[in-house]
Structures are given as C-alpha cells and as structure tokens.
Motif scaffolding. Structure first.
Motif, PDB file in Angstrom:
ATOM      1  N   ALA A 100      29.202  20.165  24.212  1.00  0.00           N
ATOM      2  CA  ALA A 100      27.858  20.260  24.789  1.00  0.00           C
ATOM      3  C   ALA A 100      27.178  18.900  24.841  1.00  0.00           C
ATOM      4  O   ALA A 100      26.582  18.516  25.852  1.00  0.00           O
ATOM      5  N   ILE A 101      27.297  18.132  23.755  1.00  0.00           N
ATOM      6  CA  ILE A 101      26.665  16.806  23.726  1.00  0.00           C
ATOM      7  C   ILE A 101      27.341  15.854  24.707  1.00  0.00           C
ATOM      8  O   ILE A 101      26.680  15.077  25.395  1.00  0.00           O
ATOM      9  N   VAL A 102      28.675  15.926  24.797  1.00  0.00           N
ATOM     10  CA  VAL A 102      29.392  15.077  25.752  1.00  0.00           C
ATOM     11  C   VAL A 102      29.011  15.438  27.178  1.00  0.00           C
ATOM     12  O   VAL A 102      28.831  14.555  28.036  1.00  0.00           O
ATOM     13  N   LEU A 103      28.864  16.726  27.459  1.00  0.00           N
ATOM     14  CA  LEU A 103      28.465  17.152  28.812  1.00  0.00           C
ATOM     15  C   LEU A 103      27.099  16.609  29.185  1.00  0.00           C
ATOM     16  O   LEU A 103      26.899  16.115  30.296  1.00  0.00           O
ATOM     17  N   VAL A 104      26.167  16.648  28.244  1.00  0.00           N
ATOM     18  CA  VAL A 104      24.822  16.143  28.531  1.00  0.00           C
ATOM     19  C   VAL A 104      24.825  14.624  28.638  1.00  0.00           C
ATOM     20  O   VAL A 104      24.250  14.047  29.573  1.00  0.00           O
ATOM     21  N   MET A 105      25.502  13.948  27.708  1.00  0.00           N
ATOM     22  CA  MET A 105      25.451  12.484  27.698  1.00  0.00           C
ATOM     23  C   MET A 105      26.226  11.870  28.850  1.00  0.00           C
ATOM     24  O   MET A 105      25.748  10.932  29.501  1.00  0.00           O
ATOM     25  N   VAL A 106      27.438  12.376  29.109  1.00  0.00           N
ATOM     26  CA  VAL A 106      28.284  11.757  30.123  1.00  0.00           C
ATOM     27  C   VAL A 106      27.848  12.169  31.523  1.00  0.00           C
ATOM     28  O   VAL A 106      27.586  11.336  32.382  1.00  0.00           O
ATOM     29  N   TYR A 107      27.761  13.479  31.767  1.00  0.00           N
ATOM     30  CA  TYR A 107      27.496  13.933  33.123  1.00  0.00           C
ATOM     31  C   TYR A 107      26.032  13.784  33.506  1.00  0.00           C
ATOM     32  O   TYR A 107      25.703  13.271  34.569  1.00  0.00           O
ATOM     33  N   VAL A 108      25.135  14.239  32.640  1.00  0.00           N
ATOM     34  CA  VAL A 108      23.713  14.144  32.976  1.00  0.00           C
ATOM     35  C   VAL A 108      23.217  12.720  32.812  1.00  0.00           C
ATOM     36  O   VAL A 108      22.487  12.199  33.656  1.00  0.00           O
ATOM     37  N   GLY A 109      23.632  12.069  31.741  1.00  0.00           N
ATOM     38  CA  GLY A 109      23.098  10.747  31.468  1.00  0.00           C
ATOM     39  C   GLY A 109      23.705   9.635  32.285  1.00  0.00           C
ATOM     40  O   GLY A 109      23.052   8.640  32.547  1.00  0.00           O
ATOM     41  N   ALA A 110      24.954   9.778  32.706  1.00  0.00           N
ATOM     42  CA  ALA A 110      25.607   8.675  33.416  1.00  0.00           C
ATOM     43  C   ALA A 110      25.993   9.049  34.837  1.00  0.00           C
ATOM     44  O   ALA A 110      25.586   8.382  35.799  1.00  0.00           O
ATOM     45  N   VAL A 111      26.752  10.110  34.988  1.00  0.00           N
ATOM     46  CA  VAL A 111      27.274  10.443  36.315  1.00  0.00           C
ATOM     47  C   VAL A 111      26.159  10.848  37.264  1.00  0.00           C
ATOM     48  O   VAL A 111      26.106  10.408  38.418  1.00  0.00           O
ATOM     49  N   MET A 112      25.230  11.687  36.795  1.00  0.00           N
ATOM     50  CA  MET A 112      24.176  12.144  37.695  1.00  0.00           C
ATOM     51  C   MET A 112      23.198  11.024  38.040  1.00  0.00           C
ATOM     52  O   MET A 112      22.660  10.983  39.142  1.00  0.00           O
ATOM     53  N   VAL A 113      22.956  10.113  37.100  1.00  0.00           N
ATOM     54  CA  VAL A 113      22.119   8.949  37.428  1.00  0.00           C
ATOM     55  C   VAL A 113      22.801   8.110  38.502  1.00  0.00           C
ATOM     56  O   VAL A 113      22.163   7.637  39.453  1.00  0.00           O
ATOM     57  N   LEU A 114      24.115   7.942  38.388  1.00  0.00           N
ATOM     58  CA  LEU A 114      24.865   7.218  39.414  1.00  0.00           C
ATOM     59  C   LEU A 114      24.791   7.943  40.754  1.00  0.00           C
ATOM     60  O   LEU A 114      24.593   7.317  41.803  1.00  0.00           O
ATOM     61  N   PHE A 115      24.940   9.259  40.752  1.00  0.00           N
ATOM     62  CA  PHE A 115      24.821  10.039  41.988  1.00  0.00           C
ATOM     63  C   PHE A 115      23.449   9.832  42.626  1.00  0.00           C
ATOM     64  O   PHE A 115      23.338   9.635  43.839  1.00  0.00           O
ATOM     65  N   LEU A 116      22.401   9.900  41.812  1.00  0.00           N
ATOM     66  CA  LEU A 116      21.054   9.745  42.358  1.00  0.00           C
ATOM     67  C   LEU A 116      20.858   8.353  42.946  1.00  0.00           C
ATOM     68  O   LEU A 116      20.250   8.198  44.013  1.00  0.00           O
ATOM     69  N   PHE A 117      21.349   7.313  42.267  1.00  0.00           N
ATOM     70  CA  PHE A 117      21.229   5.962  42.807  1.00  0.00           C
ATOM     71  C   PHE A 117      21.985   5.835  44.125  1.00  0.00           C
ATOM     72  O   PHE A 117      21.482   5.245  45.086  1.00  0.00           O
ATOM     73  N   VAL A 118      23.192   6.392  44.186  1.00  0.00           N
ATOM     74  CA  VAL A 118      23.974   6.293  45.421  1.00  0.00           C
ATOM     75  C   VAL A 118      23.309   7.053  46.546  1.00  0.00           C
ATOM     76  O   VAL A 118      23.217   6.580  47.686  1.00  0.00           O
ATOM     77  N   VAL A 119      22.806   8.253  46.253  1.00  0.00           N
ATOM     78  CA  VAL A 119      22.174   9.072  47.293  1.00  0.00           C
ATOM     79  C   VAL A 119      20.911   8.402  47.802  1.00  0.00           C
ATOM     80  O   VAL A 119      20.631   8.391  49.009  1.00  0.00           O
ATOM     81  N   MET A 120      20.120   7.810  46.892  1.00  0.00           N
ATOM     82  CA  MET A 120      18.855   7.214  47.325  1.00  0.00           C
ATOM     83  C   MET A 120      19.044   5.840  47.955  1.00  0.00           C
ATOM     84  O   MET A 120      18.216   5.409  48.751  1.00  0.00           O
ATOM     85  N   MET A 121      20.128   5.130  47.603  1.00  0.00           N
ATOM     86  CA  MET A 121      20.335   3.804  48.180  1.00  0.00           C
ATOM     87  C   MET A 121      21.022   3.854  49.534  1.00  0.00           C
ATOM     88  O   MET A 121      20.745   3.021  50.396  1.00  0.00           O
ATOM     89  N   LEU A 122      21.915   4.827  49.730  1.00  0.00           N
ATOM     90  CA  LEU A 122      22.616   4.916  51.006  1.00  0.00           C
ATOM     91  C   LEU A 122      21.743   5.580  52.052  1.00  0.00           C
ATOM     92  O   LEU A 122      20.965   6.487  51.762  1.00  0.00           O
TER      93      LEU A 122
END
Length: 200
Positions: A55-77
C-alpha cells in the motif's frame, strides 16, 4: 455486515467508478486525477489485506512519482484532443469484445472451486516478529525470480520505447553540435585583416 466488509465495498466501488472516469472523461488532467483516486483506493484495499508495504509503495511510487510525471507531460504537451478522438467509435467494437473476454475469464477464475471467494480459507494469525515485507521479498526473489526479471525487462523496453517515441528533432529550435565546436580550427574563426592607416 462487518465494518471491514463495508469499507472494502466502499473502496472497491469508488475505485471502479474512478477507473471508469479515467477512460471516459474528456480532459486528460481530470483523467490523471481520477487515476490518482483509483490508486489511493487500491492502496486502501491493500491495507485491508494487511499488506502495508504494498500500500505504501503504491502511494509513494505511483501517486507520488508516476502520476506527477503524467500530469507534467499532459500539461506541457500540446495535445490535440479532437484529433485523438477521431477514430474512437471505430475501435469500440474491438475494445468491447476484448472487455467481454476479460470479464468472462475473471468470472471463471473467481467462481472456480480453487479460486472462489467462499473457498478461500482465513489467513493464519501473524506470529510474533512476522514481517510481510520480508516474506514478500523472500517469495519474490526465490520462487518468482524469473517472472520478476522478465517484468523488469518488459519495463526497460517500455522506457526505451517511450524515450525513442518522444525524442524527435524540432525544426524551429537552434542547437549546437559539440563535435563541430571541437573540430573548429583557429583559421576558421579568426580572420586577420590588413587595413590602411587613416590620414587626417
């Protein structure tokens, strides 16, 4: 109904709703936020299963890193949403067939005598000093080491493919070639000009 069962159904309902909104919402930023909500509810279900590490890995890795990267890519492109949706209805029958096949397979697996929810025994009580993180690492690196390595290779290929797809030359931007800068000689850059002296 027990409180734990109520929490499970609540988390599962919100997770299924958020997952549906990920693929049906029009705005890609909203889709990424709904995916964050899906990950949070999945982490809650992991906590109900007493898998705190996952549960902690899911929150830290996916929510904290991957989804932030997705949001940056979506908003920058500069994504043209209308062009992406041009062939949506042409792919709908194939997607519906694949979804029905996956649903039938999940029903067969969950309703079987070995995988049914009623046939699953209660997990034994945790002994003193038991760590599910250590047990997960032991199982992952002993019994499932080859599937783990295969999954890592698949993720590596996916990362290389993502970099190769996004790495394209832009015609409007200026750039310098370091090899050409190093190969330049003094005579190519400096010109000595002999000029006559000025007379008053």
């Amino acid at each position: 109904m027990e409180f734990k069962t109520f929490v499970f159904y609540l988390l599962a309902t919100v997770m299924v709703f958020a997952a549906l909104r990920v693929v049906t919402v029009r705005n890609p930023v909203h889709a990424a936020l709904f995916l964050v909500l899906t990950f949070f509810n999945a982490a809650g279900i992991w906590l109900l299963l007493q898998a705190e590490f996952l549960a902690i890995v899911l929150v830290m890795v996916y929510v904290g890193a991957v989804m932030v990267l997705f949001l940056f890519v979506v908003m920058m492109l500069d994504i043209n949403i209308d062009r992406l949706r041009e062939g949506f209805w042409s792919y709908l029958p194939v997607g519906a067939v694949v979804g029905v096949i996956m649903l039938a397979e999940m029903v067969l697996v969950l309703s079987g005598p070995y995988f049914g929810l009623d046939a699953m025994p209660e997990p034994p009580a945790a002994q003193a000093g038991y760590s599910n993180t250590r047990e997960l690492g032991r199982v992952l690196y002993t019994e499932y080491v080859y599937p783990f390595e295969l999954a890592s290779l698949v993720l590596l290929v996916a990362m290389v493919a993502a970099v190769a797809l996004t790495l394209r030359k832009r015609t409007g931007s200026r750039h310098l070639d370091p090899a050409q800068q190093i190969a330049v000689k003094r005579a190519d850059r400096i010109a000595l000009v002999s000029m006559p002296a000025e007379k008053e």
